[in-house]
Design a protein around this motif. Structure first.
Motif, short mmCIF file in Angstrom:
data_model
loop_
_atom_site.label_atom_id
_atom_site.label_comp_id
_atom_site.label_asym_id
_atom_site.label_seq_id
_atom_site.Cartn_x
_atom_site.Cartn_y
_atom_site.Cartn_z
N ALA A 25 8.52 -4.88 -8.20
CA ALA A 25 9.28 -4.60 -9.76
C ALA A 25 8.84 -5.38 -10.64
O ALA A 25 8.79 -4.83 -11.83
CB ALA A 25 10.71 -4.78 -9.38
N GLN A 26 8.13 -6.51 -10.54
CA GLN A 26 7.29 -7.38 -11.72
C GLN A 26 6.26 -6.48 -12.05
O GLN A 26 6.03 -6.68 -13.34
CB GLN A 26 6.97 -8.72 -11.11
N VAL A 27 5.42 -5.87 -11.27
CA VAL A 27 4.39 -4.90 -12.01
C VAL A 27 4.94 -3.67 -12.68
O VAL A 27 4.41 -3.89 -13.86
CB VAL A 27 3.64 -4.51 -10.64
N VAL A 28 5.79 -3.15 -12.37
CA VAL A 28 6.53 -2.13 -13.28
C VAL A 28 7.14 -2.68 -14.35
O VAL A 28 6.73 -2.30 -15.41
CB VAL A 28 7.51 -1.30 -12.38
N THR A 29 7.70 -3.91 -14.28
CA THR A 29 8.28 -4.35 -15.70
C THR A 29 7.11 -4.84 -16.60
O THR A 29 7.36 -4.50 -17.85
CB THR A 29 9.07 -5.51 -15.25
N ILE A 60 -2.76 -5.63 -1.34
CA ILE A 60 -2.27 -5.78 -2.68
C ILE A 60 -2.50 -4.47 -3.53
O ILE A 60 -1.80 -3.87 -4.35
CB ILE A 60 -2.80 -6.87 -3.48
N GLN A 61 -3.52 -3.62 -3.25
CA GLN A 61 -3.78 -2.41 -3.71
C GLN A 61 -2.55 -1.58 -3.38
O GLN A 61 -1.99 -0.84 -4.25
CB GLN A 61 -5.14 -1.74 -3.18
N ASP A 62 -2.18 -1.56 -2.03
CA ASP A 62 -1.09 -0.60 -1.43
C ASP A 62 0.12 -0.90 -2.16
O ASP A 62 1.11 -0.20 -2.48
CB ASP A 62 -1.20 -0.89 -0.08
N LEU A 63 0.24 -2.37 -2.36
CA LEU A 63 1.83 -2.70 -2.73
C LEU A 63 1.80 -2.17 -4.56
O LEU A 63 2.74 -1.82 -4.81
CB LEU A 63 1.73 -4.40 -2.98
N VAL A 64 0.57 -2.60 -5.29
CA VAL A 64 0.53 -2.31 -6.59
C VAL A 64 0.87 -0.76 -6.91
O VAL A 64 1.51 -0.27 -7.65
CB VAL A 64 -0.54 -2.87 -7.28
N ASP A 65 0.03 -0.01 -6.27
CA ASP A 65 0.10 1.60 -6.04
C ASP A 65 1.12 2.03 -5.70
O ASP A 65 1.80 3.13 -6.65
CB ASP A 65 -0.95 2.04 -5.06
#
Length: 129
Positions: A111-115, A16-21
């Motif tokens: 994309a949900q994180v960026v939004t 999840i760290q990698d995905l979010v980063d």
């Protein structure tokens, strides 16, 4: 000249760290990723104006939860945008979450994180130098 705006990500799962980063970097955000609430609080206390937003998992290894980290972040900077990420604690958000925060249920799309970050950043007042 504008200085870099950093976003602190508190997550103990490396996938999840990698995905979010990756999602935030692709969105143009600079991130500092830590795996514990204790490390996040130490960074926030050491440089409270360095970080533009906090993204935190709720259930972390160590003594502090994501709820604790967000509350401390808001004590240091009452305007700091907070995004919670959780797979199991969503039902606790109304009673434990800080006001004007966003909760993302795992699994979520990058994309949900960026939004979510963009939405909260656009609502927040400009950072103080």
């Amino acid at each position: 000249m504008c200085t870099a705006q950093y976003y602190i990500v508190v997550e103990d799962d490396s996938l999840i760290q990698d995905l979010v980063d990756a999602a935030l970097a692709e969105g143009g955000f600079e991130n500092e990723i830590v795996a514990s609430g204790e490390k996040a609080v130490a960074l926030l206390q050491g440089a409270p104006t360095k970080y533009r937003a906090l993204l935190t998992d709720i259930n972390l290894k160590g003594q502090l939860t994501g709820w604790d980290v967000a509350k401390r972040a808001r004590e240091l900077n009452p305007e700091m945008p907070v995004i919670y990420m959780t797979g199991a604690a969503a039902d606790e958000w109304p009673s434990h979450g800080v006001p004007n925060s966003i909760l993302l249920n795992k699994p979520f799309a990058p994309a949900q994180v960026v939004t979510a970050v963009s939405q909260l950043i656009n609502q927040a007042p400009p950072p103080k130098e």
